[in-house]
Design an enzyme around this catalytic site. Structure first.
Site, PDB file in Angstrom:
ATOM      1  N   GLU A  38     -19.163  19.760 -10.952  1.00 13.33           N
ATOM      2  CA  GLU A  38     -19.871  20.831 -10.267  1.00 13.33           C
ATOM      3  C   GLU A  38     -19.558  20.674  -8.784  1.00 13.33           C
ATOM      4  OE1 GLU A  38     -24.112  20.884 -10.898  1.00 13.33           O
ATOM      5  OE2 GLU A  38     -24.350  22.530  -9.472  1.00 13.33           O
ATOM      6  N   ARG A 262     -22.444   6.497 -18.642  1.00  6.92           N
ATOM      7  CA  ARG A 262     -22.012   6.689 -17.267  1.00  6.92           C
ATOM      8  C   ARG A 262     -21.873   5.353 -16.564  1.00  6.92           C
ATOM      9  NH1 ARG A 262     -24.520   9.856 -13.483  1.00  6.92           N
ATOM     10  NH2 ARG A 262     -24.590  11.501 -15.000  1.00  6.92           N
ATOM     11  N   LYS A 272     -24.950  12.735  -6.840  1.00  7.71           N
ATOM     12  CA  LYS A 272     -24.569  13.535  -5.666  1.00  7.71           C
ATOM     13  C   LYS A 272     -25.792  13.963  -4.873  1.00  7.71           C
ATOM     14  CE  LYS A 272     -21.849  15.819  -8.384  1.00  7.71           C
ATOM     15  NZ  LYS A 272     -21.204  16.999  -8.966  1.00  7.71           N
TER      16      LYS A 272
HETATM   17  P1  ATP Z   1     -24.271  13.688 -10.293  1.00  5.25           P
HETATM   18  O1  ATP Z   1     -25.628  13.442 -10.866  1.00  5.25           O
HETATM   19  O2  ATP Z   1     -23.725  12.555  -9.525  1.00  5.25           O
HETATM   20  O3  ATP Z   1     -24.170  14.977  -9.583  1.00  5.25           O
HETATM   21  P2  ATP Z   1     -23.114  15.004 -12.467  1.00  5.25           P
HETATM   22  O4  ATP Z   1     -22.932  14.535 -13.850  1.00  5.25           O
HETATM   23  O5  ATP Z   1     -24.119  16.059 -12.225  1.00  5.25           O
HETATM   24  O6  ATP Z   1     -23.335  13.764 -11.558  1.00  5.25           O
HETATM   25  P3  ATP Z   1     -20.770  16.572 -12.392  1.00  5.25           P
HETATM   26  O7  ATP Z   1     -20.036  17.096 -11.216  1.00  5.25           O
HETATM   27  O8  ATP Z   1     -21.490  17.526 -13.250  1.00  5.25           O
HETATM   28  O9  ATP Z   1     -21.755  15.475 -11.841  1.00  5.25           O
HETATM   29  O10 ATP Z   1     -19.834  15.631 -13.257  1.00  5.25           O
HETATM   30  C1  ATP Z   1     -18.502  15.861 -13.585  1.00  5.25           C
HETATM   31  C2  ATP Z   1     -18.117  14.922 -14.684  1.00  5.25           C
HETATM   32  O11 ATP Z   1     -18.223  13.588 -14.251  1.00  5.25           O
HETATM   33  C3  ATP Z   1     -19.044  15.088 -15.868  1.00  5.25           C
HETATM   34  O12 ATP Z   1     -18.272  15.101 -17.042  1.00  5.25           O
HETATM   35  C4  ATP Z   1     -19.933  13.885 -15.789  1.00  5.25           C
HETATM   36  O13 ATP Z   1     -20.368  13.497 -17.061  1.00  5.25           O
HETATM   37  C5  ATP Z   1     -19.025  12.850 -15.158  1.00  5.25           C
HETATM   38  N1  ATP Z   1     -19.813  11.856 -14.422  1.00  5.25           N
HETATM   39  C6  ATP Z   1     -20.725  12.067 -13.454  1.00  5.25           C
HETATM   40  N2  ATP Z   1     -21.294  10.919 -13.049  1.00  5.25           N
HETATM   41  C7  ATP Z   1     -20.720   9.930 -13.768  1.00  5.25           C
HETATM   42  C8  ATP Z   1     -20.871   8.499 -13.825  1.00  5.25           C
HETATM   43  N3  ATP Z   1     -21.726   7.856 -13.046  1.00  5.25           N
HETATM   44  N4  ATP Z   1     -20.100   7.816 -14.690  1.00  5.25           N
HETATM   45  C9  ATP Z   1     -19.211   8.454 -15.475  1.00  5.25           C
HETATM   46  N5  ATP Z   1     -19.018   9.778 -15.483  1.00  5.25           N
HETATM   47  C10 ATP Z   1     -19.761  10.524 -14.649  1.00  5.25           C
HETATM   48 MG    MG Z   2     -24.156  18.017 -12.741  1.00  2.00          MG
END
Ligand code: ATP
Ligand code: MG
Length: 558
Positions: A38, A262, A272
């Site tokens: 995102e 994760r 983020k």
């Molecule tokens: P955040 O909470 O940091 O915003 P998110 O999952 O909302 O993380 P996205 O931009 O939606 O962030 O994630 C893109 C991809 O990265 C998704 O497939 C997500 O599952 C993966 N991802 C995000 N954080 C992690 C993590 N800590 N370890 C492994 N994969 C991750």
């Molecule tokens: Mg997200």
């Protein structure tokens, strides 16, 4: 530390097993994965794990990976983030087959929603958010369907078109899927598919005022792109039945979702939303502040893509949540930098040494650029009668095993001569002003005929040839192992000493030619890289990591 096994010896992780099964059974001819960030912030090291997994699988099995921006939330998303995400993925060494945006599918997703309405599987609900939540029930209690669920297909089609046309205010209506209000899985209790949001979107502008929810965008986008393996983190396990339900009801390409744990790192926060707070509230200077766990922060700090890939490989792919020790990441970068870093001598806290019997103006001594790499050569370092050593390398009354300088004691100056300390000259206040030493002319490195053995070797810099620089030394950003899991707000656990700036250090002149792509080991002081804040008149270096895991040692002492 356990050594990484060769590719052949390593057993498959559970996702690789699934992929191989699908390829062998003929279910897939080729695999297609996607990385779906995102664009609401910069990527962090957790994303790096996901990137390595998705792109790594495609690489290994001769498939492809799409980069898909999951931009269904107009309020938090920005074009700046799109650019940074692409830069970070490329920096890690991966290239996507296609660059897609979930917002490209808005029209298609709208059509999908209409299809579900026509099948009697979606309805417009006028309830407030609170009412919807209350009617959902609890995990052990079934929910209740309200009167809006009884609306006719025709009415729903009309209302949904009006929602799109902007007839209603934010929150006035939602579109819900008609699944099962009694399901033990709360995700299936008539989940919201669309919400009204009169907001400007970074790509579609003001074209839309209704936006699909994650669950009605992600799987459908996967399906539109014919993604074979949609890999996400464990929070989405409970969403999987809904993911499948939408795809089955819409009769579209059967993408499948797989979940892995994760990455969580000690002394780090990894969401983020939290990282954005650190930037906005000025706990750090920017998203790429070298203390940030962002990919851009690590890059600026001097981490190499190789070290991050190695780290991702070492931690592997798990099915259970865990907390990885930050020192493992540091181990990976140290190991790589030891192989590639050019050695330089830099004095951080100078003490002047006058070599009283050195009568030449100066001479050049040779020193190897990197003893770990036979392809690198030597550099020449000017030596003269006045040099700087580190203050901490001298003690007036040393303890027994202090093998550095002390009155009457000898040391070797790296790549130069053995010197002996004859006198410590003091200031009026009793502090040491400078040392007066003598050198042994036959002891020059490479042609030493002196027969004298010394235990200590010091780094040094010739005073009149020295160039200056600023150093930035970093420590962990948080004082506790798991700041997100503490009682108080995570920001209360910030380490106030995470940045130490040394305004002026003295370096051998070879460092004047420092380049941004180059990595350095400042002898006995750590690994460093040039920071982008450097200018023509001033060099600034970031310490990537210390030479040894001093922190772990300190912890053991406690
Ligand atoms: P955040 O909470 O940091 O915003 P998110 O999952 O909302 O993380 P996205 O931009 O939606 O962030 O994630 C893109 C991809 O990265 C998704 O497939 C997500 O599952 C993966 N991802 C995000 N954080 C992690 C993590 N800590 N370890 C492994 N994969 C991750
Ligand atoms: Mg997200």
């Amino acid at each position: 530390m356990e050594e990484i096994k060769n590719e052949e010896e390593k057993s498959l992780n559970f996702i690789e097993e699934i992929v191989e099964e699908g390829l062998h059974s003929g279910k897939h001819q080729k695999i297609l994965t996607r990385f779906p960030p995102e664009p609401n912030g910069y990527l962090h090291i957790g994303h790096a794990k996901s990137i390595c997994l998705n792109f790594g699988l495609a690489k290994k099995y001769n498939g492809k990976t799409n980069l898909r921006f999951d931009d269904t939330n107009p309020v938090t998303e920005e074009t700046e983030y799109v650019g940074s995400i692409k830069e970070d993925v490329r920096w890690l060494g991966f290239e996507w087959a296609n660059e897609f945006y979930a917002s490209d599918y808005f029209e298609q997703l709208y059509e999908f929603a209409v299809k579900l309405i026509k099948k009697g599987l979606a309805y417009v609900d006028d309830s407030t958010g609170d009412e919807i939540a209350a009617q959902k029930g609890a995990p052990t209690e079934p929910g209740m369907r309200n009167k809006y669920a009884e609306r006719s297909i025709e009415e729903n089609l009309l209302l949904f078109a009006d929602m799109r046309a902007g007839k209603y205010a934010d929150g006035e209506k939602v579109l819900r899927a008609k699944v099962d209000m009694a399901s033990p899985n709360m995700q299936l209790r008539d989940p919201i598919m669309y919400r009204i949001k009169h907001a400007h979107h970074h790509r579609t502008g003001d074209k839309w005022c209704i936006y699909p929810m994650y669950d009605f965008a992600h799987g459908q986008s996967d399906s539109i792109e014919n993604i074979t393996h949609s890999i996400c983190t464990l929070e989405f396990v409970a969403h999987r039945p809904l993911y499948n339900w939408f795809i089955e009801q819409l009769e579209i390409f059967p993408s499948k979702q797989y979940e892995f744990a994760r990455l969580n790192l000690t002394y780090t926060v990894m969401s983020k939303r939290k990282l954005l707070q650190l930037v906005n509230e000025k706990y750090v200077n920017s998203w790429d502040d070298p203390r940030m766990p962002t990919i851009s922060g690590y890059r600026r700090r001097g981490y190499t893509p190789e070290s991050i890939l190695k780290f991702a490989d070492k931690i592997g792919v798990q099915k259970r949540e865990n907390l990885i020790d930050l020192s493992l990441l540091e181990f990976c970068i140290r190991e790589h930098l030891n192989k590639i870093a050019l050695r330089r001598m830099v004095v951080l806290d100078p003490l002047k040494v006058v070599i009283t019997n050195y009568k030449k103006d100066s001479e050049l001594v040779r020193s190897e650029d990197n003893p770990e790499d036979e392809n690198t050569g030597y550099r020449e370092i000017p030596f003269s009668a006045e040099i700087y050593i580190e203050k901490e390398d001298f003690m007036e009354n040393p303890p027994k095993k202090f093998f550095r300088l002390a009155p009457g004691q000898k040391v070797r100056l790296k790549s130069a001569y053995i010197i002996q300390c004859d006198e410590a000259v003091k200031n009026a206040d009793g502090s040491i002003a400078e040392l007066r030493c003598s050198y042994i002319p036959e002891s020059k490195s490479g042609s030493d005929t002196s027969g004298i053995k010394v235990q200590g070797t010091l780094h040094w810099v010739s005073v009149k040839h020295a160039v200056t620089a600023e150093l930035r030394l970093y420590d962990r950003l948080f004082r506790v192992e798991d700041p997100s899991n503490e009682e108080n707000d995570f920001k209360e656990y910030i380490n106030p000493d995470s940045l130490q700036v040394i305004k002026t250090v003295y370096a051998e002149p070879a460092l004047k030619k420092a380049g941004f792509d180059e990595r350095y080991q400042f002898l006995r002081k750590g690994y460093f890289c040039l920071d982008k804040d450097s200018s023509k008149d001033k060099m600034v270096f970031n310490r990537t990591v210390t030479l040894k895991d001093t922190w772990a040692k300190e912890q053991k002492k406690k």
